[in-house]
Scaffold this motif. Structure first.
Motif, short mmCIF file in Angstrom:
data_model
loop_
_atom_site.label_atom_id
_atom_site.label_comp_id
_atom_site.label_asym_id
_atom_site.label_seq_id
_atom_site.Cartn_x
_atom_site.Cartn_y
_atom_site.Cartn_z
N UNK A 7 41.91 -4.77 -18.86
CA UNK A 7 41.54 -3.40 -18.48
C UNK A 7 40.66 -2.74 -19.54
N UNK A 8 41.11 -2.81 -20.81
CA UNK A 8 40.38 -2.08 -21.85
C UNK A 8 39.07 -2.76 -22.26
N UNK A 9 38.99 -4.08 -22.18
CA UNK A 9 37.80 -4.78 -22.66
C UNK A 9 36.79 -5.10 -21.57
N UNK A 10 37.24 -5.15 -20.31
CA UNK A 10 36.33 -5.53 -19.22
C UNK A 10 36.15 -4.41 -18.20
N UNK A 11 37.27 -3.94 -17.63
CA UNK A 11 37.16 -2.95 -16.55
C UNK A 11 36.67 -1.59 -17.06
N UNK A 12 37.21 -1.15 -18.18
CA UNK A 12 36.88 0.20 -18.65
C UNK A 12 35.39 0.37 -18.97
N UNK A 13 34.73 -0.58 -19.66
CA UNK A 13 33.27 -0.41 -19.87
C UNK A 13 32.47 -0.39 -18.57
N UNK A 14 32.89 -1.18 -17.58
CA UNK A 14 32.17 -1.18 -16.31
C UNK A 14 32.32 0.14 -15.56
#
Length: 292
Positions: free
Chosen positions: A198-205
């Motif tokens: 969540x924090x490293x992939x989804x959140x930046x997107x």
């Protein structure tokens, strides 16, 4: 050839209809822009007028320019309480918008990417809460905070400010559109846990939607008057909206009329800076939420 020549006479009429539609639409947009800008212009012009000249001259033009003195009066009146009000508004708005945006992103991501019993029911409840005006929650929240014995404290304003149903709605839509399931599966196959995914992939997107949610939440908390006025009695805890209304109510007690006007003008500056600096991301997030 005869068919083409028969159709040609209809084009001028249609073109005329299109031009008339554009004129009406642009005229309406122009009126809406004037409706929005004229009060702001009046506020700016009034804040620059010298003491005793607020109601003289043309209301929408400058006369007896004395903006610096007015600003000094605002920041020095009652021991500089206006600075405390501004700091309180910044605290409530920044902390509430930051925590609210993070919670909205978590909730929207979970509602979009995880299947569990009652998911749609939870989302429908969130949608229903978007339709209810925020002032309707003020009195129940006050009774709840009184039960917890935290009224007249920072927590009584911060805790309700961390909830944003519209942010949850927008984050769910944006997570479904911008975070591919295949990318999440690949991260899990590589050994990433749900928190890291969540924090490293989804959140930046999801960052454009997060900026939009942050701005809406920041502006909503900054402009909120009813909830802080119910929760807070101590002047040193109040935000700038409550303080300016109190100054406005004390005209009969000797508060100069230019003080709340200049204070209102100064309180708009942080909002303008936030919108101008983040408008690129804000518009992108709004567009995504409108068409998905």
């Amino acid at each position: 050839m005869s068919v083409i020549s028969a159709d040609r006479p209809t084009r001028p009429a249609r073109r005329g209809t299109d031009i008339a539609s554009k004129v009406v639409v642009n005229g309406m947009l122009g009126l809406m822009a004037l409706y929005t800008l004229i009060p702001l212009w009046w506020l700016f012009v009034s804040a620059t007028k010298g003491s005793g000249y607020l109601y003289t001259g043309t209301p929408l033009w400058f006369s007896h320019f004395d903006l610096v003195t007015n600003i000094e009066d605002v920041f020095s009146f009652e021991g500089g309480i206006f600075s405390t009000w501004l700091a309180n508004s910044a605290l409530y708005s920044f902390v509430g918008a930051t925590v609210g945006t993070l919670l909205s992103a978590m909730a929207g991501y979970a509602l979009s990417k995880f299947s569990f019993r009652g998911r749609e029911s939870v989302f429908n409840v969130v949608l229903a809460s978007v339709l209810i005006p925020a002032p309707m929650f003020a009195l129940p929240l006050f009774l709840l905070m009184a039960k917890l014995d935290i009224t007249n404290s920072y927590w009584s304003v911060l805790l309700p400010s961390c909830v944003s149903p519209f942010g949850v709605y927008l984050c769910r839509i944006f997570a479904a559109a911008s975070v591919p399931d295949e990318l999440l599966e690949a991260a899990r196959l590589d050994g990433a846990g749900e928190q890291r995914t969540f924090f490293r992939i989804a959140l930046p997107l999801m960052s454009p939607a997060l900026v939009t949610v942050f701005l809406f939440q920041f502006v909503g908390i900054w402009n909120n008057y009813l909830l802080p006025s119910l929760m807070l009695n101590t002047p040193s805890l109040q935000p700038v909206t409550v303080g300016l209304v109190q100054w406005r109510a004390q005209f009969a007690s000797g508060v100069p009329p230019l003080l709340p006007i200049t204070g209102a003008f100064l309180s708009l500056i942080p909002l303008l800076v936030a919108f101008i600096s983040l408008q690129r991301y804000w518009r992108k997030g709004l567009t995504a939420g409108a068409v998905k």
